[in-house]
Design a protein around this motif. Structure first.
Motif, PDB file in Angstrom:
ATOM      1  N   PRO A  46      37.542  17.634 -24.259  1.00  0.00           N
ATOM      2  CA  PRO A  46      36.181  17.391 -23.745  1.00  0.00           C
ATOM      3  C   PRO A  46      35.404  16.383 -24.596  1.00  0.00           C
ATOM      4  O   PRO A  46      34.618  15.593 -24.057  1.00  0.00           O
ATOM      5  CB  PRO A  46      35.515  18.777 -23.831  1.00  0.00           C
ATOM      6  N   TYR A  47      35.636  16.405 -25.885  1.00  0.00           N
ATOM      7  CA  TYR A  47      34.906  15.487 -26.782  1.00  0.00           C
ATOM      8  C   TYR A  47      35.400  14.055 -26.585  1.00  0.00           C
ATOM      9  O   TYR A  47      34.595  13.117 -26.414  1.00  0.00           O
ATOM     10  CB  TYR A  47      35.096  15.961 -28.223  1.00  0.00           C
ATOM     11  N   SER A  48      36.720  13.862 -26.570  1.00  0.00           N
ATOM     12  CA  SER A  48      37.269  12.527 -26.312  1.00  0.00           C
ATOM     13  C   SER A  48      36.844  12.039 -24.930  1.00  0.00           C
ATOM     14  O   SER A  48      36.593  10.844 -24.732  1.00  0.00           O
ATOM     15  CB  SER A  48      38.801  12.551 -26.393  1.00  0.00           C
ATOM     16  N   THR A  49      36.752  12.971 -23.995  1.00  0.00           N
ATOM     17  CA  THR A  49      36.330  12.617 -22.635  1.00  0.00           C
ATOM     18  C   THR A  49      34.890  12.115 -22.629  1.00  0.00           C
ATOM     19  O   THR A  49      34.569  11.110 -21.989  1.00  0.00           O
ATOM     20  CB  THR A  49      36.500  13.838 -21.697  1.00  0.00           C
ATOM     21  N   GLU A  50      34.024  12.770 -23.390  1.00  0.00           N
ATOM     22  CA  GLU A  50      32.629  12.299 -23.467  1.00  0.00           C
ATOM     23  C   GLU A  50      32.571  10.883 -24.038  1.00  0.00           C
ATOM     24  O   GLU A  50      31.857  10.014 -23.519  1.00  0.00           O
ATOM     25  CB  GLU A  50      31.766  13.265 -24.305  1.00  0.00           C
ATOM     26  N   VAL A  51      33.329  10.662 -25.106  1.00  0.00           N
ATOM     27  CA  VAL A  51      33.340   9.335 -25.741  1.00  0.00           C
ATOM     28  C   VAL A  51      33.886   8.294 -24.762  1.00  0.00           C
ATOM     29  O   VAL A  51      33.351   7.184 -24.643  1.00  0.00           O
ATOM     30  CB  VAL A  51      34.165   9.362 -27.049  1.00  0.00           C
ATOM     31  N   ALA A  52      34.961   8.655 -24.055  1.00  0.00           N
ATOM     32  CA  ALA A  52      35.555   7.720 -23.090  1.00  0.00           C
ATOM     33  C   ALA A  52      34.550   7.371 -21.989  1.00  0.00           C
ATOM     34  O   ALA A  52      34.397   6.205 -21.618  1.00  0.00           O
ATOM     35  CB  ALA A  52      36.817   8.328 -22.491  1.00  0.00           C
ATOM     36  N   ASN A  53      33.835   8.383 -21.488  1.00  0.00           N
ATOM     37  CA  ASN A  53      32.843   8.119 -20.441  1.00  0.00           C
ATOM     38  C   ASN A  53      31.720   7.233 -20.945  1.00  0.00           C
ATOM     39  O   ASN A  53      31.169   6.426 -20.204  1.00  0.00           O
ATOM     40  CB  ASN A  53      32.263   9.443 -19.918  1.00  0.00           C
ATOM     41  N   ASP A  54      31.411   7.370 -22.202  1.00  0.00           N
ATOM     42  CA  ASP A  54      30.335   6.599 -22.790  1.00  0.00           C
ATOM     43  C   ASP A  54      30.755   5.144 -23.033  1.00  0.00           C
ATOM     44  O   ASP A  54      29.946   4.230 -22.935  1.00  0.00           O
ATOM     45  CB  ASP A  54      29.973   7.265 -24.124  1.00  0.00           C
ATOM     46  N   GLN A  55      32.032   4.953 -23.386  1.00  0.00           N
ATOM     47  CA  GLN A  55      32.446   3.626 -23.852  1.00  0.00           C
ATOM     48  C   GLN A  55      33.267   2.829 -22.848  1.00  0.00           C
ATOM     49  O   GLN A  55      33.501   1.643 -23.063  1.00  0.00           O
ATOM     50  CB  GLN A  55      33.217   3.770 -25.178  1.00  0.00           C
ATOM     51  N   ILE A  56      33.737   3.456 -21.795  1.00  0.00           N
ATOM     52  CA  ILE A  56      34.528   2.716 -20.806  1.00  0.00           C
ATOM     53  C   ILE A  56      33.699   2.527 -19.546  1.00  0.00           C
ATOM     54  O   ILE A  56      33.261   3.509 -18.939  1.00  0.00           O
ATOM     55  CB  ILE A  56      35.841   3.462 -20.506  1.00  0.00           C
ATOM     56  N   PRO A  57      33.451   1.285 -19.163  1.00  0.00           N
ATOM     57  CA  PRO A  57      32.578   1.038 -18.001  1.00  0.00           C
ATOM     58  C   PRO A  57      33.176   1.637 -16.725  1.00  0.00           C
ATOM     59  O   PRO A  57      34.387   1.455 -16.473  1.00  0.00           O
ATOM     60  CB  PRO A  57      32.539  -0.488 -17.887  1.00  0.00           C
ATOM     61  N   PRO A  58      32.389   2.337 -15.927  1.00  0.00           N
ATOM     62  CA  PRO A  58      32.909   3.033 -14.737  1.00  0.00           C
ATOM     63  C   PRO A  58      33.556   2.073 -13.718  1.00  0.00           C
ATOM     64  O   PRO A  58      34.492   2.455 -13.024  1.00  0.00           O
ATOM     65  CB  PRO A  58      31.679   3.711 -14.123  1.00  0.00           C
ATOM     66  N   GLU A  59      33.089   0.811 -13.688  1.00  0.00           N
ATOM     67  CA  GLU A  59      33.656  -0.129 -12.692  1.00  0.00           C
ATOM     68  C   GLU A  59      35.121  -0.409 -12.967  1.00  0.00           C
ATOM     69  O   GLU A  59      35.867  -0.801 -12.069  1.00  0.00           O
ATOM     70  CB  GLU A  59      32.842  -1.428 -12.600  1.00  0.00           C
ATOM     71  N   LEU A  60      35.594  -0.176 -14.197  1.00  0.00           N
ATOM     72  CA  LEU A  60      37.009  -0.411 -14.495  1.00  0.00           C
ATOM     73  C   LEU A  60      37.892   0.461 -13.609  1.00  0.00           C
ATOM     74  O   LEU A  60      38.826  -0.036 -12.976  1.00  0.00           O
ATOM     75  CB  LEU A  60      37.291  -0.132 -15.970  1.00  0.00           C
ATOM     76  N   PHE A  61      37.571   1.750 -13.564  1.00  0.00           N
ATOM     77  CA  PHE A  61      38.404   2.637 -12.734  1.00  0.00           C
ATOM     78  C   PHE A  61      38.092   2.482 -11.245  1.00  0.00           C
ATOM     79  O   PHE A  61      38.920   2.810 -10.403  1.00  0.00           O
ATOM     80  CB  PHE A  61      38.261   4.094 -13.182  1.00  0.00           C
ATOM     81  N   LYS A  62      36.881   1.986 -10.907  1.00  0.00           N
ATOM     82  CA  LYS A  62      36.600   1.680  -9.498  1.00  0.00           C
ATOM     83  C   LYS A  62      37.520   0.554  -9.029  1.00  0.00           C
ATOM     84  O   LYS A  62      38.110   0.610  -7.963  1.00  0.00           O
ATOM     85  CB  LYS A  62      35.135   1.279  -9.315  1.00  0.00           C
ATOM     86  N   ASN A  63      37.661  -0.458  -9.908  1.00  0.00           N
ATOM     87  CA  ASN A  63      38.516  -1.596  -9.543  1.00  0.00           C
ATOM     88  C   ASN A  63      40.005  -1.267  -9.656  1.00  0.00           C
ATOM     89  O   ASN A  63      40.839  -1.825  -8.969  1.00  0.00           O
ATOM     90  CB  ASN A  63      38.206  -2.805 -10.445  1.00  0.00           C
ATOM     91  N   HIS A  64      40.342  -0.387 -10.607  1.00  0.00           N
ATOM     92  CA  HIS A  64      41.759  -0.070 -10.854  1.00  0.00           C
ATOM     93  C   HIS A  64      41.934   1.441 -10.967  1.00  0.00           C
ATOM     94  O   HIS A  64      42.105   1.967 -12.062  1.00  0.00           O
ATOM     95  CB  HIS A  64      42.251  -0.727 -12.158  1.00  0.00           C
ATOM     96  N   PRO A  65      41.884   2.163  -9.839  1.00  0.00           N
ATOM     97  CA  PRO A  65      41.922   3.639  -9.914  1.00  0.00           C
ATOM     98  C   PRO A  65      43.219   4.199 -10.500  1.00  0.00           C
ATOM     99  O   PRO A  65      43.234   5.332 -10.975  1.00  0.00           O
ATOM    100  CB  PRO A  65      41.738   4.077  -8.451  1.00  0.00           C
ATOM    101  N   ASP A  66      44.285   3.409 -10.482  1.00  0.00           N
ATOM    102  CA  ASP A  66      45.567   3.935 -10.985  1.00  0.00           C
ATOM    103  C   ASP A  66      45.807   3.569 -12.449  1.00  0.00           C
ATOM    104  O   ASP A  66      46.879   3.828 -12.996  1.00  0.00           O
ATOM    105  CB  ASP A  66      46.727   3.412 -10.130  1.00  0.00           C
ATOM    106  N   LEU A  67      44.821   2.987 -13.107  1.00  0.00           N
ATOM    107  CA  LEU A  67      45.025   2.532 -14.481  1.00  0.00           C
ATOM    108  C   LEU A  67      45.039   3.700 -15.468  1.00  0.00           C
ATOM    109  O   LEU A  67      44.307   4.680 -15.301  1.00  0.00           O
ATOM    110  CB  LEU A  67      43.887   1.571 -14.857  1.00  0.00           C
ATOM    111  N   VAL A  68      45.885   3.604 -16.473  1.00  0.00           N
ATOM    112  CA  VAL A  68      45.874   4.563 -17.586  1.00  0.00           C
ATOM    113  C   VAL A  68      45.642   3.753 -18.858  1.00  0.00           C
ATOM    114  O   VAL A  68      46.423   2.855 -19.183  1.00  0.00           O
ATOM    115  CB  VAL A  68      47.206   5.337 -17.683  1.00  0.00           C
TER     116      VAL A  68
END
Lengths: 306, 306
Positions: A46-68
């Motif tokens: 959950p903590y890494s998830t919060e950091v990821a949500n904070d630091q990774i722009p949401p449009e990245l996964f909108k444009n590339h939903p299958d990206l890891v």
């Protein structure tokens, strides 16, 4: 273990050298529209998830939903591997590779850095591309510089992404790992100690260093083991509980609660202090219990045999 | 691990302190009128048997046919643990306890030394008897002196022989063990390394030594691991076969032949040179193959990953 022969044997077209950062490895993906960060065992942290949500722009996964996104979480507020040496206030995400859902292959260094730039994310530092003959010498200089700055080491990659990467660490990083582990000497696997000493032995042989430098390496190695262990024994003699103190800085209090549950599910025994408000969120001090070291040290100072 | 608390917890009536010698442990008994020496796994060692026959007067077993002599074989011609520090030209037997066939109990220190004196045998040095309060301090001084002379340590025994003995080793001995083991770093168990480092950590803490002394301990510890390992890697780079060289000095050539067979039965792979005549017998140089270290080092210098 040995740079020059390993590089020549393993790679064919030169190498790319990136920084290996010292934190914990996460994979970040979007699942049902939500960005989540998985740690090594496949747990959602959950903590890494919060950091990821904070630091990774949401449009990245909108444009590339299958990206890891494969990256390292580093910083002083990393509850797995706290490190003060990075320019982070709490914990930052550094991208080091990208993959796609359901695929095992990575997309390689150039795509990774292109993604990071396009979306304004941090990525691990790329030192450059080197020919097979010059690489070991260049990496030695890079490693010495990284070591002197408290950094861990490098990952050596195939520019065409056809060979698996290899890792190489600085002596200072090996010693710092040992320093951390010997503080909790009975809670770490013996192969953790052994592998780091062996790395030092091969590095000393490969770099055929002068005697004064070699003695300094030996001294640092010895100190990294006995120093923290002596402190642990002294602390126990003084009546202290031996614990491993880490902290997290969360924006949302729920993250701290979820993280406590996450530690419990992972089998980590820890005591969470009450969150303290701080600029930008809440600070939570955590004491991880290192029961084996605590109990063993207690029994020895009470006169039990090993 | 820690002298003062262990002595107080373990003993009740003071302690006897004997030297712990660094060789291999044998039990010598008379079977069907023949004196034989057994090593730890219960094997009859032909070489130890020759030494026992040479150094233990036959009338001892005539007078006491059920006696079992427990002792240490030490010296530079010890093929298990070669040590130059003892006043032996080849290998000597030192008595440290006596038992009787079919019994598990030992007969204790005073009977042991009385036997040795009566029959003119070597026995381990007895430093004396100490009270529970003073023992740890006295032993610290004994250990420091033993260490400076390259000796191993002490065995602390109950004068009334009612408690099991405990062992304590010098820092120099720990380091020399590590030096030997890291030369053949991949052929020794990781717990061998770990336990010796941990002993150093507890000794440093218990003796609360000054910083300069502590740094010297750290330096010696580091050197004892990296020095021999570096030499092994360098030797392999120079194309040498990594072997462990030992030698035996036998009176009877048959003993050498039997010993070669004994090593084979024990699963030790070794190359025996032809015996060389020498004053008092024959010298046989033996190369024990440490294949794991040899092969691992070779693969790493050829660029294989660990």
């Amino acid at each position: 273990m040995m740079l020059a022969p390993a590089i020549k044997r393993h790679f064919s077209e030169g190498v790319l050298v990136e920084e290996k950062m010292n934190g914990h490895n996460v994979r970040v993906a979007s699942v049902k529209g939500k960005t989540i960060a998985l740690t090594r065992g496949g747990f959602i942290c959950p903590y890494s998830t919060e950091v990821a949500n904070d630091q990774i722009p949401p449009e990245l996964f909108k444009n590339h939903p299958d990206l890891v996104l494969c990256g390292e979480m580093v910083g002083p507020k990393n509850p797995y591997v706290p490190k003060e040496v990075y320019p982070a206030e709490s914990m930052d995400f550094y991208l080091f590779d990208v993959s796609r859902k359901g695929k095992r292959d990575m997309e390689g260094t150039s795509k990774t850095h292109a993604f990071a730039e396009e979306y304004g994310m941090r990525s691990v530092h790329l030192f450059g591309e080197f020919g097979l003959e010059e690489a070991a010498g260049e990496i030695k200089e890079i490693i010495k510089d990284l070591g002197s700055r408290g950094r861990e080491g490098v990952v050596i990659k195939d520019p065409a992404n056809l060979k698996s990467p290899i890792k190489y660490t600085s002596s200072e990083s090996n010693c710092r790992d040992l320093e951390f582990a010997f503080r909790y000497y009975n809670d770490y696997g013996q192969d953790f100690f052994f592998s780091r000493v062996v790395r030092e032995g091969f590095q000393a042989a490969e770099w055929s260093e002068a005697e004064a430098e070699f003695e300094e390496r030996c001294l640092q190695l010895g100190k990294s083991m006995l120093g923290p262990m002596r402190e642990t024994v002294e602390a126990k003699i003084a009546g202290d509980l031996i614990v491993q103190e880490v902290e997290i800085k969360v924006k949302d209090l729920q993250t701290a609660t979820d993280f406590e549950e996450h530690f419990r599910r992972m089998g980590v025994r820890a005591i969470f202090d009450s969150p303290q408000a701080c600029p930008g969120g809440h600070l939570v001090k955590i004491k991880r219990l290192v029961m084996s070291t605590n109990d063993k040290t207690e029994s020895v100072i009470e006169g039990q045999l090993w």
